[in-house]
Design a protein around this motif. Structure first.
Motif, PDB file in Angstrom:
ATOM      1  N   UNK A  83      -1.602  26.167 -88.178  1.00 51.06           N
ATOM      2  CA  UNK A  83      -1.397  26.976 -86.741  1.00 51.06           C
ATOM      3  C   UNK A  83      -1.338  25.752 -85.730  1.00 51.06           C
ATOM      4  N   UNK A  84      -0.237  25.733 -84.989  1.00 49.28           N
ATOM      5  CA  UNK A  84      -0.309  24.719 -83.816  1.00 49.28           C
ATOM      6  C   UNK A  84      -0.124  25.413 -82.644  1.00 49.28           C
ATOM      7  N   UNK A  85      -0.885  24.970 -81.540  1.00 45.29           N
ATOM      8  CA  UNK A  85      -0.799  25.584 -80.331  1.00 45.29           C
ATOM      9  C   UNK A  85      -0.548  24.595 -79.457  1.00 45.29           C
ATOM     10  N   UNK A  86       0.109  24.812 -78.163  1.00 44.38           N
ATOM     11  CA  UNK A  86       0.257  24.079 -77.197  1.00 44.38           C
ATOM     12  C   UNK A  86       0.703  24.534 -75.909  1.00 44.38           C
ATOM     13  N   UNK A  87       0.547  23.837 -74.860  1.00 40.96           N
ATOM     14  CA  UNK A  87       1.049  24.255 -73.358  1.00 40.96           C
ATOM     15  C   UNK A  87       0.920  23.207 -72.452  1.00 40.96           C
ATOM     16  N   UNK A  88       1.945  22.932 -71.791  1.00 39.64           N
ATOM     17  CA  UNK A  88       1.974  21.734 -70.746  1.00 39.64           C
ATOM     18  C   UNK A  88       0.795  21.692 -70.109  1.00 39.64           C
ATOM     19  N   UNK A  89       0.375  20.285 -70.205  1.00 40.82           N
ATOM     20  CA  UNK A  89      -0.971  19.964 -69.333  1.00 40.82           C
ATOM     21  C   UNK A  89      -2.135  20.522 -70.059  1.00 40.82           C
ATOM     22  N   UNK A  90      -2.113  21.044 -71.394  1.00 39.86           N
ATOM     23  CA  UNK A  90      -3.241  21.325 -72.314  1.00 39.86           C
ATOM     24  C   UNK A  90      -3.355  20.667 -73.504  1.00 39.86           C
ATOM     25  N   UNK A  94      -4.334  21.844 -83.571  1.00 34.54           N
ATOM     26  CA  UNK A  94      -3.865  22.313 -84.963  1.00 34.54           C
ATOM     27  C   UNK A  94      -5.059  22.904 -85.800  1.00 34.54           C
ATOM     28  N   UNK A  95      -4.886  23.706 -86.271  1.00 36.10           N
ATOM     29  CA  UNK A  95      -5.756  24.403 -87.258  1.00 36.10           C
ATOM     30  C   UNK A  95      -5.112  24.698 -88.583  1.00 36.10           C
ATOM     31  N   UNK A 118      -4.556  15.770 -79.565  1.00 38.63           N
ATOM     32  CA  UNK A 118      -4.247  16.166 -80.876  1.00 38.63           C
ATOM     33  C   UNK A 118      -5.519  16.555 -81.752  1.00 38.63           C
ATOM     34  N   UNK A 119      -5.881  17.684 -81.869  1.00 34.61           N
ATOM     35  CA  UNK A 119      -7.008  17.848 -82.616  1.00 34.61           C
ATOM     36  C   UNK A 119      -6.671  18.936 -83.731  1.00 34.61           C
ATOM     37  N   UNK A 120      -7.297  18.222 -84.808  1.00 31.83           N
ATOM     38  CA  UNK A 120      -7.046  18.939 -86.252  1.00 31.83           C
ATOM     39  C   UNK A 120      -8.335  19.574 -86.786  1.00 31.83           C
TER      40      UNK A 120
END
Length: 174
Positions: A83-90, A94-95, A118-120
């Motif tokens: 599961x990968x999440x992302x938003x501009x500026x944040x 990844x989990x 990047x955090x896994x």
């Protein structure tokens, strides 16, 4: 005219009886992934993109958090996913998760403001379903065959000793 209507009605009934069993016996072999995305201060983040990608097949499902930072991806086939999440500026998080049969995998994440991060996180799902409070577990065929008490299947009690391996098992005193 009446004959044409009767033929049409019979055709509709025939089609209904033909396809109805397929709908009634259909079962899903899937689960649901849901959760909330917050910032480091605890505020919910709307508009965060979510990607759920199977590590086994490469199938990708996507979603976006709503105005309350909530997302849900339903009917996800069982298996392991990234599961990968992302938003501009944040940044990106990844989990690794596992979707189990007829259960809801809850993934709550906190994103910190950053330019590139990047955090896994790799962890097993809890055995207790926090959404419904049920405890579920299963054994692989290797785990079943490794039980020494199963070598002699003549005694039913030896086969039932598999239940002792599950959390929350209580033997009936009678």
């Amino acid at each position: 005219m009446r004959s044409l209507f009767a033929r049409f009605a019979v055709g509709v009934l025939f089609a209904a009886f033909l396809f109805l069993p397929a709908f009634t016996f259909a079962q899903t072999v899937s689960g649901t992934v849901e959760g909330t995305i917050e910032d480091s201060q605890g505020g919910r983040l709307p508009g965060v993109s979510i990607e759920v990608k199977s590590t086994e097949t490469g199938q990708v499902r996507t979603s976006v958090t709503n105005g309350h930072g909530f997302f849900q991806v339903a009917f996800v086939p069982i298996g392991r996913y990234r599961l990968t999440t992302g938003r501009n500026g944040f940044g990106v998080k990844v989990r690794e998760i596992e979707v189990r049969l007829n259960s809801t995998t809850v993934v709550d994440l906190s994103l910190s403001p950053s330019l590139a991060e990047d955090v896994v996180v790799i962890a097993d799902a809890p055995r207790i379903n926090t959404t419904s409070g049920t405890i579920q577990s299963s054994l692989t065929s290797e785990q079943v065959m490794d039980k020494p008490t199963l070598m002699n299947l003549n005694n039913v009690n030896q086969f039932l000793s598999l239940a002792e391996t599950f959390a929350g098992f209580q033997e009936n005193p009678t």
